[in-house]
Design an enzyme around this catalytic site. Sequence first.
Site, PDB file in Angstrom:
ATOM      1  N   HIS A 241       0.797  -1.227   0.000  1.00 31.64           N
ATOM      2  CA  HIS A 241       0.000   0.000   0.000  1.00 31.64           C
ATOM      3  C   HIS A 241       0.842   1.295   0.000  1.00 31.64           C
ATOM      4  CE1 HIS A 241      -3.465  -2.540   1.104  1.00 31.64           C
ATOM      5  NE2 HIS A 241      -2.787  -2.978   2.143  1.00 31.64           N
TER       6      HIS A 241
HETATM    7  O1  RIB Z   1      -5.353  -0.173   4.454  1.00 34.30           O
HETATM    8  C1  RIB Z   1      -3.960  -0.139   4.316  1.00 34.30           C
HETATM    9  C2  RIB Z   1      -3.361   0.966   5.128  1.00 34.30           C
HETATM   10  O2  RIB Z   1      -3.627   0.745   6.520  1.00 34.30           O
HETATM   11  C3  RIB Z   1      -1.834   1.040   5.029  1.00 34.30           C
HETATM   12  O3  RIB Z   1      -1.413   2.363   5.197  1.00 34.30           O
HETATM   13  C4  RIB Z   1      -1.363   0.206   6.184  1.00 34.30           C
HETATM   14  O4  RIB Z   1      -0.054   0.578   6.636  1.00 34.30           O
HETATM   15  C5  RIB Z   1      -2.381   0.569   7.224  1.00 34.30           C
HETATM   16  O5  RIB Z   1      -1.979   1.808   7.800  1.00 34.30           O
END
Ligand code: RIB
Length: 312
Positions: A241
């Site tokens: 992500h």
């Molecule tokens: O949904 C994914 C996000 O939530 C990413 O930033 C992960 O690190 C968590 O913070």
Amino acid sequence: MPTPLIIDCDPGQDDAIALLLAMANPDVFDLLGITTVAGNVPLSRTSYNARVIRELAGRPEVPVLAGCPRPMLMPPRSAEHIHGEGGIDGADLPEPRLPLTPGHAVVWLIETLRLADQPVTVATLGPMTNIAMAYVMAPDIVRKIDRVVLMGGSIGKGNITASAEFNIYVDPHAAAAVFASGVALTMIGLDVTHQARATPERIERIRSVGTNAARAAAGMLGFFSARYAEAGHVAGGAPLHDPCVIAYLLRPDLFVGRPMRVDVEVSSPLTLGRTVCDAERRDGRPPNATVLEKIDSDGYFRLIEEGVRRIS
Ligand code: RIB
Ligand code: CA
């Protein structure tokens, strides 16, 4: 001239790799500071982890400040089941030697933005509590923010609930405040990050770079992917992500997006934290964000390999 950048994060393995990618490019980013927030793990751990990654990157001059220990209104919610108790499990790195910079990250954000001699890019990788609180305390800072690029939300389905993504769900009120602030926004949601899977082949390519940063990144991705699979999430490697935010700032050509109206659900128990993305102006409201929809995932992982190679 390097772009002035502030990264707000909740490390988290993916946050950690995003930090490495940013700190591996000092010719592109003038990293003014790293601020931490409660999210994947409690604030004490996200702050500790940011210090660990700062030293791995060999960037002792970058200040790290701790911010909000809980969301604005929601009860705290963390994700140790995915990230481990420590938050960057799999990294296998030494204790950090350098301390946090004293003071609260929200106060530092306001002071730093007000003093900046040019507008600052703000990357948010976790719940948006710090940025929202800074805006509520000092709405004038919007004039000193060039844009906020956030990992969060989703055009389609959620990950922490059927309809909400974790960063927005943990603090939907903070996200709603930022989306309504008028600041220029780029949203990188699950629609994009789920195209960028840390497959075993990609993890091995990163590990084979052979630097300490590469080994730590591969270890974190291995742990993160295993937990994702155990949790019954998508097979084929965890979606990577947060580094998408830094990759977009480095190589926007790897992405495709368009203007949309984005609103955050803050009251429905069923869809709390959902980002309602209106690309066709069906609700008659003008766009308030650029929402990314596609990524060149091979180019993205090559960028990460280059980043961990640059950090010895
Ligand atoms: O949904 C994914 C996000 O939530 C990413 O930033 C992960 O690190 C968590 O913070
Ligand atoms: Ca994060």
